[in-house]
Write a protein that holds these residues in place. Structure first.
Motif, mmCIF file in Angstrom:
data_model
loop_
_atom_site.group_PDB
_atom_site.id
_atom_site.type_symbol
_atom_site.label_atom_id
_atom_site.label_comp_id
_atom_site.label_asym_id
_atom_site.label_seq_id
_atom_site.Cartn_x
_atom_site.Cartn_y
_atom_site.Cartn_z
ATOM 1 N N LEU A 161 0.837 -1.213 0.000
ATOM 2 C CA LEU A 161 0.000 0.000 0.000
ATOM 3 C C LEU A 161 0.865 1.254 0.000
ATOM 4 O O LEU A 161 0.590 2.213 -0.727
ATOM 5 N N ALA A 162 1.940 1.217 0.790
ATOM 6 C CA ALA A 162 2.825 2.393 0.871
ATOM 7 C C ALA A 162 3.456 2.650 -0.504
ATOM 8 O O ALA A 162 3.554 3.795 -0.946
ATOM 9 N N ASN A 163 3.846 1.583 -1.207
ATOM 10 C CA ASN A 163 4.439 1.760 -2.539
ATOM 11 C C ASN A 163 3.424 2.354 -3.504
ATOM 12 O O ASN A 163 3.752 3.199 -4.330
ATOM 13 N N ALA A 164 2.173 1.879 -3.397
ATOM 14 C CA ALA A 164 1.148 2.366 -4.322
ATOM 15 C C ALA A 164 0.863 3.843 -4.091
ATOM 16 O O ALA A 164 0.513 4.571 -5.012
ATOM 17 N N LYS A 165 1.022 4.301 -2.851
ATOM 18 C CA LYS A 165 0.736 5.718 -2.546
ATOM 19 C C LYS A 165 1.671 6.630 -3.317
ATOM 20 O O LYS A 165 1.390 7.790 -3.560
ATOM 21 N N LYS A 166 2.849 6.058 -3.722
ATOM 22 C CA LYS A 166 3.814 6.901 -4.433
ATOM 23 C C LYS A 166 3.413 7.073 -5.904
ATOM 24 O O LYS A 166 4.095 7.743 -6.657
ATOM 25 N N ALA A 167 2.314 6.409 -6.338
ATOM 26 C CA ALA A 167 1.917 6.463 -7.757
ATOM 27 C C ALA A 167 1.693 7.913 -8.196
ATOM 28 O O ALA A 167 1.162 8.733 -7.450
ATOM 29 N N LYS A 168 2.144 8.204 -9.462
ATOM 30 C CA LYS A 168 2.054 9.596 -9.925
ATOM 31 C C LYS A 168 0.806 9.814 -10.764
ATOM 32 O O LYS A 168 0.147 8.861 -11.182
ATOM 33 N N SER A 169 0.525 11.072 -11.063
ATOM 34 C CA SER A 169 -0.614 11.383 -11.933
ATOM 35 C C SER A 169 -0.273 10.951 -13.358
ATOM 36 O O SER A 169 0.905 10.732 -13.685
ATOM 37 N N LEU A 170 -1.301 10.846 -14.219
ATOM 38 C CA LEU A 170 -1.068 10.401 -15.600
ATOM 39 C C LEU A 170 -0.115 11.364 -16.321
ATOM 40 O O LEU A 170 0.793 10.957 -17.039
ATOM 41 N N ARG A 171 -0.323 12.668 -16.081
ATOM 42 C CA ARG A 171 0.523 13.672 -16.739
ATOM 43 C C ARG A 171 2.005 13.449 -16.380
ATOM 44 O O ARG A 171 2.871 13.391 -17.249
ATOM 45 N N ASP A 172 2.273 13.282 -15.081
ATOM 46 C CA ASP A 172 3.667 13.089 -14.655
ATOM 47 C C ASP A 172 4.222 11.773 -15.169
ATOM 48 O O ASP A 172 5.389 11.682 -15.550
ATOM 49 N N THR A 173 3.366 10.726 -15.181
ATOM 50 C CA THR A 173 3.833 9.416 -15.651
ATOM 51 C C THR A 173 4.285 9.534 -17.104
ATOM 52 O O THR A 173 5.340 9.017 -17.481
ATOM 53 N N LEU A 174 3.480 10.239 -17.916
ATOM 54 C CA LEU A 174 3.832 10.368 -19.336
ATOM 55 C C LEU A 174 5.070 11.245 -19.506
ATOM 56 O O LEU A 174 5.996 10.902 -20.258
ATOM 57 N N LEU A 175 5.090 12.374 -18.780
ATOM 58 C CA LEU A 175 6.249 13.273 -18.910
ATOM 59 C C LEU A 175 7.541 12.581 -18.482
ATOM 60 O O LEU A 175 8.600 12.791 -19.077
ATOM 61 N N ASP A 176 7.416 11.733 -17.458
ATOM 62 C CA ASP A 176 8.605 11.072 -16.909
ATOM 63 C C ASP A 176 9.209 10.031 -17.845
ATOM 64 O O ASP A 176 10.268 9.473 -17.561
ATOM 65 N N ILE A 177 8.513 9.731 -18.962
ATOM 66 C CA ILE A 177 9.120 8.816 -19.941
ATOM 67 C C ILE A 177 10.351 9.490 -20.555
ATOM 68 O O ILE A 177 11.308 8.831 -20.955
ATOM 69 N N ILE A 178 10.321 10.835 -20.593
ATOM 70 C CA ILE A 178 11.507 11.556 -21.098
ATOM 71 C C ILE A 178 12.403 11.837 -19.895
ATOM 72 O O ILE A 178 12.015 12.576 -18.990
ATOM 73 N N PRO A 179 13.587 11.216 -19.868
ATOM 74 C CA PRO A 179 14.408 11.365 -18.649
ATOM 75 C C PRO A 179 15.109 12.722 -18.579
ATOM 76 O O PRO A 179 15.580 13.221 -19.587
ATOM 77 N N LYS A 180 15.160 13.283 -17.362
ATOM 78 C CA LYS A 180 15.978 14.495 -17.188
ATOM 79 C C LYS A 180 17.430 14.080 -17.129
ATOM 80 O O LYS A 180 18.305 14.755 -17.637
#
Ligand code: ASP
Length: 464
Positions: A161-180
């Motif tokens: 449950l604690a791991n799932a709480k870290k889940a990001k929003s769809l926007r961030d999930t998609l943006l995060d495909i491009i690595p900084k």
């Protein structure tokens, strides 16, 4: 040195797995102590009724040998994904060809994942595993894992449950495909600690890197040689690791079955049956039809050729750890063109997870039935779509789907803590669904390769 460890490897892995399962179940049966109200009746047993000596052997011997094998495989996943994917793009050459292969991969992935989830959800509706438990059992499970039970949860459920709480929003999930920072993504790609999207971000970087090399081929000639070397060296390390596979995979299933035993399987019998039936149907019927229609191969020859990859997936419960074996099988056994199979399999190890998608759909509907949440048809269709997407986003590591299942549960009004109901059998089912995930990648690779270059596939007789 060849990356191919041994000609009879799949047979030896199979023997290792069978011995592991039989010994594990036998030890569990011999060392089991009755548990009454959460307390074992023997002083030498833990709260689950497992004998301390058996727990010691499982942890310190079996798990350790299994971990040596797993770590040797995981050790080269990142260099392999980076080199295989960039080289695939370099060898595919023009962007048009890459786009065509990418689209075909996406189309097969979408088709197979939707079919898998529909099979799973169809079976839950027919078999109704959530209603097959006795009334008392249903009440006990709801009290133990329902809403309001958050502060009484066992450690495994609380961690999930604690791991799932870290889940990001769809926007961030998609943006995060491009690595900084691609290096930071690589560092955390296996254990999920990357700040971005982990393995998907590493893939994005590798694709961009390959395309950039294509734009400046002369200046990058040495770099291509270096990538070839990195790829070849990674495959050699896998050759070493695979020598340990029969022992490593055997030890991993031993420690699992020694702790698991039969009890939990009987409690969740209908749930386990529904999942296994769905996975078997997809693996044998759907893959056979697709491989015959779009891959131009006899299913028998296909399954014979990919046995080693299937067994590795079963033993490791990880698509990522099985990727090196899948790459080798695609080249040596299926004789697929390297640039196509490297592209499809590397992307598929994270992006194409039919078994996981099927499982996610079944778990959500099963727990909805158990917790008395009625899902109508539009809601079930939403579950199908979300499970397909969750299959794409699931990390190819043991238990990678659990945080996403919690998110799916919450989105349809089932308490996230409900996941605790199935955690006991999850590891076993993880082994089975990972077999589908890896086989599915090889199915897609075969079909995409056939569309690209029909003569690249050997006739089935040549493979026997
Ligand atoms: N273990 C699966 C895989 O690696 C992911 C999951 O379903 O948990 O493919």
């Amino acid at each position: 040195m060849s990356a191919n460890a041994s000609p009879n490897l799949h047979r030896r892995i199979l023997v290792g797995l069978v011995i592991g399962v039989v010994l594990g179940l036998a030890c569990n049966w011999l060392a089991q102590t009755p548990v009454v109200d959460g307390v074992a009746s023997s002083r030498d047993a833990n709260a689950d009724g497992i004998d301390d000596r058996l727990e010691w052997v499982a942890t310190n011997i079996a798990d350790s040998v299994g971990q040596v094998f797993l770590r040797l495989m995981f050790m080269v996943v990142v260099p392999l994904v980076f080199s295989a994917l960039s080289l695939a793009v370099v060898n595919l050459g023009d962007v048009q060809r890459l786009g065509r292969i990418g689209l075909r991969t996406l189309a097969f992935t979408g088709m197979l994942s939707v079919t898998a989830v529909v099979i799973g959800i169809g079976l839950v509706n027919v078999l109704r595993p959530g209603h097959s438990l006795t009334k008392e059992k249903q009440t006990t499970l709801r009290e133990k894992f329902g809403s309001g039970a958050e502060d009484k949860l066992d450690k495994a459920t609380a961690t999930t449950l604690a791991n799932a709480k870290k889940a990001k929003s769809l926007r961030d999930t998609l943006l995060d495909i491009i690595p900084k920072n691609p290096l930071q993504e690589m560092v955390g790609a296996i254990d999920g600690s990357s700040p971005g999207n982990g393995m998907l971000a590493v893939m994005f970087f590798s694709l961009a890197f390959g395309m950039a090399i294509n734009a400046a081929p002369e200046a990058c000639a040495t770099l291509v040689g270096w990538l070839e070397g990195l790829y070849a060296a990674s495959m050699v390390v896998i050759g070493f690791a695979m020598r340990l596979a029969p022992y490593g995979a055997g030890c991993l299933v031993f420690s699992l079955t020694a702790r698991l035993g039969f009890d939990i399987l009987t409690t969740l019998f209908w749930f386990v049956l529904t999942v296994l039936l769905g996975l078997t149907l997809h693996q044998t019927v759907v893959y056979s039809i697709v491989i015959r229609l779009f891959g131009g191969m006899s299913p028998r020859s296909f399954f014979r050729a990919v046995t080693e990859a299937m067994l590795t997936a079963f033993g490791t419960s990880s698509s990522n750890a099985s990727l090196p074996t899948a790459l080798r099988v695609a080249q040596d056994e299926l004789k697929l063109p390297r640039e196509v199979s490297n592209f499809v399999l590397t992307v598929g190890a994270t992006g194409n997870q039919n078994g996981t998608a099927l499982y996610e759909g079944v778990v959500v509907l099963f727990l909805a039935q158990l917790f008395g949440v009625e899902l109508n048809l539009p809601q079930q269709i939403t579950v199908v779509l979300m499970s397909v997407l969750a299959g794409v986003g699931t990390a190819g590591v043991p238990g990678g789907s659990l945080p996403l299942i919690v998110v799916l549960l919450q989105s349809v009004g089932v308490p996230g803590s409900g996941i605790g109901v199935i955690l006991g059998v999850d590891r076993l089912l993880d082994m089975c669904r990972t077999v589908l995930n890896v086989t599915g990648d090889l199915v897609v690779a075969t079909c995409v390769a056939r569309g690209e270059k029909p003569e690249a596939i050997q006739p089935p007789e040549a493979l026997s």
